[in-house]
Scaffold this motif. Sequence first.
Motif, PDB file in Angstrom:
ATOM      1  N   CYS A   1      -9.646  -0.676   2.507  1.00 53.63           N
ATOM      2  CA  CYS A   1      -8.483  -1.572   2.523  1.00 53.63           C
ATOM      3  C   CYS A   1      -8.078  -2.038   3.910  1.00 53.63           C
ATOM      4  O   CYS A   1      -7.181  -2.873   4.037  1.00 53.63           O
TER       5      CYS A   1
ATOM      6  N   TYR B   1     -13.953  -2.244  -6.980  1.00 54.36           N
ATOM      7  CA  TYR B   1     -14.203  -2.732  -5.631  1.00 54.36           C
ATOM      8  C   TYR B   1     -15.222  -3.872  -5.651  1.00 54.36           C
ATOM      9  O   TYR B   1     -16.223  -3.798  -6.385  1.00 54.36           O
TER      10      TYR B   1
ATOM     11  N   TYR C   1      -2.761   5.094  -4.725  1.00 53.07           N
ATOM     12  CA  TYR C   1      -3.623   4.644  -3.623  1.00 53.07           C
ATOM     13  C   TYR C   1      -4.840   5.544  -3.434  1.00 53.07           C
ATOM     14  O   TYR C   1      -5.925   5.077  -3.097  1.00 53.07           O
TER      15      TYR C   1
ATOM     16  N   ASN D   1     -10.711   4.787   0.448  1.00 52.71           N
ATOM     17  CA  ASN D   1      -9.795   3.679   0.203  1.00 52.71           C
ATOM     18  C   ASN D   1      -9.140   3.159   1.478  1.00 52.71           C
ATOM     19  O   ASN D   1      -8.939   1.953   1.635  1.00 52.71           O
TER      20      ASN D   1
ATOM     21  N   MET E   1      -5.708  -8.528  -3.360  1.00 54.84           N
ATOM     22  CA  MET E   1      -5.685  -7.381  -4.272  1.00 54.84           C
ATOM     23  C   MET E   1      -4.920  -7.761  -5.532  1.00 54.84           C
ATOM     24  O   MET E   1      -3.875  -8.416  -5.462  1.00 54.84           O
TER      25      MET E   1
ATOM     26  N   VAL F   1       0.817  -1.219   0.000  1.00 56.87           N
ATOM     27  CA  VAL F   1       0.000   0.000   0.000  1.00 56.87           C
ATOM     28  C   VAL F   1       0.848   1.266   0.000  1.00 56.87           C
ATOM     29  O   VAL F   1       0.565   2.223  -0.730  1.00 56.87           O
TER      30      VAL F   1
END
Length: 357
Positions: free
Chosen positions: A202, A174, A166, A198, A208, A157
């Motif tokens: 997350c 999604y 990000y 986000n 992912m 990330v």
Amino acid sequence: MEERRPFISVVMPVYNVEKHLKKAVDSVLKQTYTDFEIILVDDCSPDGCPQLCEELAASDERIMAVHHNENKGLSMARNTGMTYASGKYIWFMDSDDFVEDSLFAMVFDSVKENPAELILFGLTEDYYDEKDRLHHSEVICPKREIYENKEELRRKVIDLEKQTLYGYAWNKMYDLDYLNKIGLQFEKITLIEDILFNVNFCMHIRKMNVLPFCGYHYNKRMDNSLTSKFVSDYYKLHRKRIDLIYKQYQKWGMCESGVKSVLGALYVRYIFSAIQRNCDKRAEMSHKGRRKWVRTLLKEPLLKELLPYAKSDGKLLAVMIGVLKTGCVSGILLLGRVIFICKNSLPMIFSVLKQKR
């Protein structure tokens, strides 16, 4: 019998984009993978968009037009679209951008390999001048990566944030069932609604997929871009952005020096962006006021925590970091003034230089 679901629901908020809407919709209709629906959410647009939405909906059964009876803003338009979406994945595309035709096929293939909660891809930033002429483009294309456990995903990330990947909502698809399960919606807040969404999405996901696709064309126009307008709370909002990601990594137990280095460098960038905005007449801030602002800034606990770790490979950002580390108020203000002059005198040249920071 359960009603069949499309694979992708495209939610497209629509406001004052009459010149660009059809191109955006057509780019979706041209996808080589065709199992999708498009939900156009007219946010009480003052131009010809309401009628155009209806015309587009009449032209293809996969398109639905929804109309707000008052302007509610981007976040609320996305939330409205969510209530109508029925796909396996949901995608929040901007209605003044366009996408190349292989995206949906790439997403579908990646999900067959790894049914992830989040699919992320790159972009091409297209910069248009005041006459709506393409000036230059900047390609941001991540490497293909498949993450099948939360530890690997979480370590990635911060790299995505460093690449500016990000924070956006429109470069991600999604899992709609997961989104509905956690009850997440967009908050009505300027500039940082995407990163806030986000970070929350997350926080607990396990899988992912990152795709090496850069065919989403994010159109940055000098005439009407939100980022080219004056936002009085710019610093406060972007400090919150840094704090959100910092706290996310603290909750994950992964707030290591590498994470602090990236966040520190980003924080410095936002600080100088705020300082140059403070030079704008609309800020109504005197030189004395700017000095006081910087002195207060230098006492920020978050800055004191992250600045020692801040590093950058780019020359401009490295200079910013170096000047801020000196703690010299006059030097910090001088650099901010230089940035302000360059940005406002030669905005397109400045945008090119910024990419090399």
